[in-house]
Design an enzyme around this catalytic site. Structure first.
Site, PDB file in Angstrom:
ATOM      1  N   SER A  76      -2.414   5.247  -2.878  1.00 20.27           N
ATOM      2  CA  SER A  76      -2.187   3.807  -2.152  1.00 20.27           C
ATOM      3  C   SER A  76      -4.387   3.958  -1.620  1.00 20.27           C
ATOM      4  CB  SER A  76      -1.744   4.432  -0.734  1.00 20.27           C
ATOM      5  OG  SER A  76      -1.276   3.330   0.566  1.00 20.27           O
ATOM      6  N   GLY A 103      12.576   9.666  -5.576  1.00 16.73           N
ATOM      7  CA  GLY A 103      13.757   9.302  -6.775  1.00 16.73           C
ATOM      8  C   GLY A 103      13.406  11.028  -7.961  1.00 16.73           C
ATOM      9  N   TYR A 146      -0.323  -2.169   5.837  1.00 13.77           N
ATOM     10  CA  TYR A 146      -0.489  -0.429   5.769  1.00 13.77           C
ATOM     11  C   TYR A 146       0.247   0.267   6.078  1.00 13.77           C
ATOM     12  CZ  TYR A 146      -3.643   3.601   5.083  1.00 13.77           C
ATOM     13  OH  TYR A 146      -4.411   5.228   4.992  1.00 13.77           O
TER      14      TYR A 146
HETATM   15  P1  NAD Z   1      -8.637   5.954  -2.320  1.00 14.07           P
HETATM   16  O1  NAD Z   1      -8.473   4.730  -2.680  1.00 14.07           O
HETATM   17  O2  NAD Z   1      -9.791   6.772  -2.346  1.00 14.07           O
HETATM   18  O3  NAD Z   1      -7.836   6.990  -3.136  1.00 14.07           O
HETATM   19  C1  NAD Z   1      -6.005   6.087  -3.426  1.00 14.07           C
HETATM   20  C2  NAD Z   1      -5.748   6.465  -5.610  1.00 14.07           C
HETATM   21  O4  NAD Z   1      -4.513   5.943  -5.193  1.00 14.07           O
HETATM   22  C3  NAD Z   1      -6.925   5.560  -6.011  1.00 14.07           C
HETATM   23  O5  NAD Z   1      -7.671   6.462  -6.837  1.00 14.07           O
HETATM   24  C4  NAD Z   1      -6.524   4.542  -6.233  1.00 14.07           C
HETATM   25  O6  NAD Z   1      -6.691   4.261  -7.226  1.00 14.07           O
HETATM   26  C5  NAD Z   1      -5.043   5.200  -6.152  1.00 14.07           C
HETATM   27  N1  NAD Z   1      -3.540   4.496  -6.166  1.00 14.07           N
HETATM   28  C6  NAD Z   1      -3.275   3.059  -5.616  1.00 14.07           C
HETATM   29  N2  NAD Z   1      -1.808   2.399  -5.943  1.00 14.07           N
HETATM   30  C7  NAD Z   1      -1.701   3.273  -6.819  1.00 14.07           C
HETATM   31  C8  NAD Z   1      -0.601   2.624  -7.480  1.00 14.07           C
HETATM   32  N3  NAD Z   1       0.470   1.658  -7.427  1.00 14.07           N
HETATM   33  N4  NAD Z   1       0.084   3.616  -8.436  1.00 14.07           N
HETATM   34  C9  NAD Z   1      -1.323   4.590  -8.847  1.00 14.07           C
HETATM   35  N5  NAD Z   1      -2.200   4.998  -8.405  1.00 14.07           N
HETATM   36  C10 NAD Z   1      -2.874   3.458  -7.158  1.00 14.07           C
HETATM   37  O7  NAD Z   1      -8.673   6.959  -0.724  1.00 14.07           O
HETATM   38  P2  NAD Z   1      -7.790   7.792  -0.594  1.00 14.07           P
HETATM   39  O8  NAD Z   1      -8.850   7.829   1.368  1.00 14.07           O
HETATM   40  O9  NAD Z   1      -8.515   9.114  -0.795  1.00 14.07           O
HETATM   41  O10 NAD Z   1      -6.520   7.950   0.172  1.00 14.07           O
HETATM   42  C11 NAD Z   1      -5.570   8.732  -0.018  1.00 14.07           C
HETATM   43  C12 NAD Z   1      -4.647   8.622   0.223  1.00 14.07           C
HETATM   44  O11 NAD Z   1      -4.630   8.985   1.651  1.00 14.07           O
HETATM   45  C13 NAD Z   1      -3.447   7.399   0.620  1.00 14.07           C
HETATM   46  O12 NAD Z   1      -2.216   7.062   0.367  1.00 14.07           O
HETATM   47  C14 NAD Z   1      -4.116   7.262   1.871  1.00 14.07           C
HETATM   48  O13 NAD Z   1      -3.422   5.830   3.090  1.00 14.07           O
HETATM   49  C15 NAD Z   1      -4.353   8.115   2.611  1.00 14.07           C
HETATM   50  N6  NAD Z   1      -4.992   8.701   3.854  1.00 14.07           N
HETATM   51  C16 NAD Z   1      -6.298   8.222   3.590  1.00 14.07           C
HETATM   52  C17 NAD Z   1      -7.814   8.584   5.098  1.00 14.07           C
HETATM   53  C18 NAD Z   1      -8.238   9.074   4.536  1.00 14.07           C
HETATM   54  O14 NAD Z   1      -9.436   9.042   5.848  1.00 14.07           O
HETATM   55  N7  NAD Z   1      -9.505   9.122   3.673  1.00 14.07           N
HETATM   56  C19 NAD Z   1      -6.968   8.529   6.155  1.00 14.07           C
HETATM   57  C20 NAD Z   1      -5.153   8.666   6.572  1.00 14.07           C
HETATM   58  C21 NAD Z   1      -4.329   8.594   5.004  1.00 14.07           C
END
Ligand code: NAD
Ligand code: UDP
Length: 322
Positions: A76, A103, A146
């Site tokens: 995401s 699933g 989001y």
């Molecule tokens: P990020 O953007 O670095 O990593 C997200 C990864 O998901 C990316 O590599 C992106 O290419 C991939 N991605 C997005 N949509 C996709 C899809 N449809 N199919 C396949 N891959 C897809 O972000 P992050 O900081 O590493 O966040 C990772 C997760 O943790 C997310 O779900 C985010 O909501 C959650 N999160 C992160 C934080 C934070 O502080 N970093 C806080 C709360 C929640």
């Protein structure tokens, strides 16, 4: 050997999770469409025979051959600047992507952990935020794409647990930072460090009195590992409760980097939460987990990482957005 699928595996958190599970003796399958991630984050793992990478959009049907013991659904966009640019993909990956992962978990009898967020509390009216607070989210505001996707994610995950008996875990992640964040992802820390390295003014939004509580990535990864291995299906906050105003945070980064750059005050984004601090009593109790890395130590490690970029990369990364 246990086999785990990590969606979003080429992202900031996903790539650290790949490292953790490889180190723990798992076979790791990373799945990513690289929309906000970077293959460089996992390039060091590609020679490992226990690691494989699938380029795939998880909002579309996921096919994995062979057994699966665990799934971590981390795909995401996570930064406000990203999810405002790709709002529909953000809604799809939180809803359809989560449905596909659930699933798959059901079909393979795998345990699944989904990455929820402190954003499900919105602009919180309860402080610090406990897991039993239901939140204050503007569903039609810019951040709604989001926040509501993640709230749906929690709801459908719980439904698969209750109605299909799938073993589910929900982590509510609070602001996390560390190496492999994208310099241009618009989040506060990479923005400040990038501006410092490029000798530009530091951009604080609003008057900087809004607060956040920043967790170093290694602490978060340990908390997620413990939650996955626990038997607790309700949501759990994982984050560092040490709260700081964004203005103080900018000053702290300036001081560690020894910068004299001025701070400029830009408009506060719509619906930017005014305060955020996790109550981590539950994680302490059921996972015997709490953060161990202080902000100064974490910031020093993160700044060192960003200093490894060449000047060209610093400016190139700055220009290229998704
Ligand atoms: P990020 O953007 O670095 O990593 C997200 C990864 O998901 C990316 O590599 C992106 O290419 C991939 N991605 C997005 N949509 C996709 C899809 N449809 N199919 C396949 N891959 C897809 O972000 P992050 O900081 O590493 O966040 C990772 C997760 O943790 C997310 O779900 C985010 O909501 C959650 N999160 C992160 C934080 C934070 O502080 N970093 C806080 C709360 C929640
Ligand atoms: N922020 C800021 N300057 C920036 C980027 C962000 O002052 O260049 C602020 C932002 O408005 C928010 C806080 O820093 O109040 C944390 O923002 P971030 O995007 O890192 O995370 P989130 O808002 O999702 O918690």
């Amino acid at each position: 050997m246990p086999r785990i699928l990590i969606t979003g595996g080429a992202g900031f958190l996903g790539s650290h999770l790949c490292d953790k599970f490889i180190a723990q003796g798992f076979e790791v399958i990373a799945m990513d469409n690289l929309i906000t991630g970077n293959f460089k984050n996992i390039a060091h793992l590609t020679s490992n025979t226990n690691f494989s990478f699938f380029f795939h959009d998880v909002s579309k049907y996921i096919h994995i051959t062979g057994k699966l013991d665990y799934i971590l659904h981390f795909a995401s966009p996570a930064s406000p600047i990203d999810y405002l640019k790709i709002p529909i993909q953000t809604l799809k990956v939180g809803s359809l992507g989560t449905l596909n992962c659930l699933g798959l978990a059901k079909a393979k009898s795998a345990r699944i952990l989904v990455a929820s967020t402190s954003e499900i509390y919105g602009d919180p009216l309860v402080h610090p935020q406990t897991e039993n607070y239901w939140g204050n989210v503007n569903s039609v505001g810019p951040r709604g794409v989001y926040d509501e996707a993640k709230r749906f994610m929690e709801a459908i995950t719980m439904a698969y647990h209750t109605f299909h008996g799938v073993e589910t875990r929900i982590v509510r992640i609070f602001n996390t930072y560390g190496p492999r964040m994208r310099l241009n992802d618009g989040r506060a820390l990479p923005a400040f460090i990038g501006q410092g390295l490029r000798n530009e003014p530091i951009t604080v939004f609003g008057d900087g009195s809004q607060t956040r509580s920043f967790c170093y990535v290694d602490d978060l990864i340990e908390g997620i590992y413990r939650l996955l291995m626990s038997d607790y299906a309700q949501p759990v906050n994982i984050g560092n409760p040490h709260e700081i105003t964004i203005k103080e945070f900018a000053e702290e980064v300036k001081s560690i980097m020894n910068l004299s750059n001025p701070i400029v005050y830009n408009p506060l984004p719509v619906d930017d939460p005014k305060q955020r601090q996790p109550d981590i009593s539950l994680a302490k109790k059921i996972l015997q987990w709490e953060p161990t890395i202080g902000r100064r130590e974490g910031l020093e490690k993160t700044i060192e990482y960003f200093k490894t970029f060449s000047k060209e990369e610093l400016y190139e990364l700055h220009r290229t957005f998704i």
